[in-house]
Design a protein around this motif. Structure first.
Motif, PDB file in Angstrom:
ATOM      1  N   TYR A 159       2.010   5.504   2.414  1.00  0.00           N
ATOM      2  CA  TYR A 159       1.193   4.791   1.982  1.00  0.00           C
ATOM      3  C   TYR A 159       0.244   4.115   3.384  1.00  0.00           C
ATOM      4  O   TYR A 159       0.325   4.594   4.235  1.00  0.00           O
ATOM      5  N   CYS A 160      -1.088   4.569   2.499  1.00  0.00           N
ATOM      6  CA  CYS A 160      -2.417   4.501   3.666  1.00  0.00           C
ATOM      7  C   CYS A 160      -2.894   3.331   3.339  1.00  0.00           C
ATOM      8  O   CYS A 160      -3.389   2.356   1.946  1.00  0.00           O
ATOM      9  N   PRO A 161      -3.235   2.578   4.714  1.00  0.00           N
ATOM     10  CA  PRO A 161      -3.690   1.592   4.980  1.00  0.00           C
ATOM     11  C   PRO A 161      -5.008   1.715   4.974  1.00  0.00           C
ATOM     12  O   PRO A 161      -6.055  -0.115   4.666  1.00  0.00           O
ATOM     13  N   GLN A 162      -5.966   2.963   4.375  1.00  0.00           N
ATOM     14  CA  GLN A 162      -7.297   2.804   4.132  1.00  0.00           C
ATOM     15  C   GLN A 162      -7.465   2.512   3.352  1.00  0.00           C
ATOM     16  O   GLN A 162      -8.591   2.074   3.329  1.00  0.00           O
ATOM     17  N   CYS A 163      -7.570   3.135   2.504  1.00  0.00           N
ATOM     18  CA  CYS A 163      -7.170   2.533   1.020  1.00  0.00           C
ATOM     19  C   CYS A 163      -6.419   1.783   0.336  1.00  0.00           C
ATOM     20  O   CYS A 163      -6.360   1.572  -0.763  1.00  0.00           O
ATOM     21  N   ALA A 199       9.333  14.194   7.562  1.00  0.00           N
ATOM     22  CA  ALA A 199       9.117  13.308   6.775  1.00  0.00           C
ATOM     23  C   ALA A 199       8.733  11.493   7.576  1.00  0.00           C
ATOM     24  O   ALA A 199       7.954  10.930   6.840  1.00  0.00           O
ATOM     25  N   ASN A 200       8.990  11.906   8.683  1.00  0.00           N
ATOM     26  CA  ASN A 200       8.661  10.523   9.376  1.00  0.00           C
ATOM     27  C   ASN A 200       6.677  11.227   9.734  1.00  0.00           C
ATOM     28  O   ASN A 200       6.494  10.010  10.682  1.00  0.00           O
ATOM     29  N   ASP A 201       6.471  11.616   9.573  1.00  0.00           N
ATOM     30  CA  ASP A 201       5.123  12.959  10.267  1.00  0.00           C
ATOM     31  C   ASP A 201       3.753  11.779   9.073  1.00  0.00           C
ATOM     32  O   ASP A 201       4.593  11.193   7.863  1.00  0.00           O
ATOM     33  N   ALA A 202       3.320  11.648  10.154  1.00  0.00           N
ATOM     34  CA  ALA A 202       2.205  10.751   9.226  1.00  0.00           C
ATOM     35  C   ALA A 202       1.502  12.284   7.816  1.00  0.00           C
ATOM     36  O   ALA A 202       1.207  13.066   8.338  1.00  0.00           O
ATOM     37  N   ALA A 203       1.213  11.579   6.905  1.00  0.00           N
ATOM     38  CA  ALA A 203       0.423  12.143   5.912  1.00  0.00           C
ATOM     39  C   ALA A 203      -1.522  12.030   5.634  1.00  0.00           C
ATOM     40  O   ALA A 203      -1.515  10.877   5.789  1.00  0.00           O
ATOM     41  N   THR A 204      -1.422  12.928   4.570  1.00  0.00           N
ATOM     42  CA  THR A 204      -2.688  12.720   4.041  1.00  0.00           C
ATOM     43  C   THR A 204      -2.970  12.274   3.034  1.00  0.00           C
ATOM     44  O   THR A 204      -1.747  12.696   2.102  1.00  0.00           O
ATOM     45  N   CYS A 205      -3.612  10.604   2.335  1.00  0.00           N
ATOM     46  CA  CYS A 205      -3.422  11.075   1.497  1.00  0.00           C
ATOM     47  C   CYS A 205      -4.379  11.258   0.152  1.00  0.00           C
ATOM     48  O   CYS A 205      -5.306  12.070   1.057  1.00  0.00           O
ATOM     49  N   PRO A 206      -4.288  10.934  -0.760  1.00  0.00           N
ATOM     50  CA  PRO A 206      -4.759  11.820  -2.210  1.00  0.00           C
ATOM     51  C   PRO A 206      -6.973  11.539  -1.670  1.00  0.00           C
ATOM     52  O   PRO A 206      -7.249  11.739  -2.872  1.00  0.00           O
ATOM     53  N   ASN A 207      -7.081  10.612  -1.074  1.00  0.00           N
ATOM     54  CA  ASN A 207      -8.838  10.312  -0.825  1.00  0.00           C
ATOM     55  C   ASN A 207      -8.564  10.782   1.222  1.00  0.00           C
ATOM     56  O   ASN A 207      -9.601  10.880   0.738  1.00  0.00           O
ATOM     57  N   GLY A 208      -8.249  11.654   1.454  1.00  0.00           N
ATOM     58  CA  GLY A 208      -8.880  12.562   2.588  1.00  0.00           C
ATOM     59  C   GLY A 208      -8.195  11.343   2.805  1.00  0.00           C
ATOM     60  O   GLY A 208      -9.100  11.694   4.745  1.00  0.00           O
ATOM     61  N   HIS A 209      -7.940  10.312   3.658  1.00  0.00           N
ATOM     62  CA  HIS A 209      -6.999   9.324   4.754  1.00  0.00           C
ATOM     63  C   HIS A 209      -6.287  10.237   5.324  1.00  0.00           C
ATOM     64  O   HIS A 209      -5.116  10.087   5.127  1.00  0.00           O
ATOM     65  N   ALA A 210      -6.054  10.645   6.719  1.00  0.00           N
ATOM     66  CA  ALA A 210      -4.898  10.785   7.676  1.00  0.00           C
ATOM     67  C   ALA A 210      -4.352  10.093   7.609  1.00  0.00           C
ATOM     68  O   ALA A 210      -5.020   7.861   8.094  1.00  0.00           O
TER      69      ALA A 210
END
Ligand SMILES: [Zn+2]
Length: 78
Positions: A7-11, A24-35
Motif C-alpha cells: 500500500y502506497c500512502p502517498q497515492c 517482503a517487509n522491505d519498503a517497495a516502490t509503487c507503480p506511480n514511482g513513490h518510494a
C-alpha cells in the motif's frame, strides 16, 4: 516467488509485487514511482500460528506449514 500486497500512502494505491523471501517487509516502490510503500498484512499471509499462541512471520524455516523440508515437494503449496 511469493506475491505480496503493498500500500502506497502517498497515492493511496494498493498493488501487488513479487518479492524474494526475506524481502517482503522491505519498503517497495509503487507503480506511480513513490518510494516507501508498505506491505499489507493480509489475513492469509500475515502470520503463521505458533505453538504458544505467539505469531511468527512466514518465510523462515520450512517452505510451508505442511512440509518439514524446504522443498515443498510433498505438498501442493510449493
Ligand atoms: Zn504511490
Amino acid at each position: 516467488m511469493p506475491l505480496y500486497e503493498y500500500y502506497c500512502p502517498q497515492c493511496e494505491t494498493r498493488f501487488e509485487l513479487l518479492s524474494p523471501m526475506g524481502r517482503a517487509n522491505d519498503a517497495a516502490t509503487c507503480p506511480n514511482g513513490h518510494a516507501g510503500a508498505q506491505r499489507v498484512l493480509s489475513v492469509f499471509s500475515a502470520v503463521s500460528k505458533g505453538a504458544g499462541g505467539e505469531t511468527a512471520p512466514i518465510g523462515g524455516g520450512s517452505a510451508c506449514d505442511t512440509c518439514s523440508s524446504s522443498s515443498c515437494s510433498t505438498c501442493s503449496l510449493g
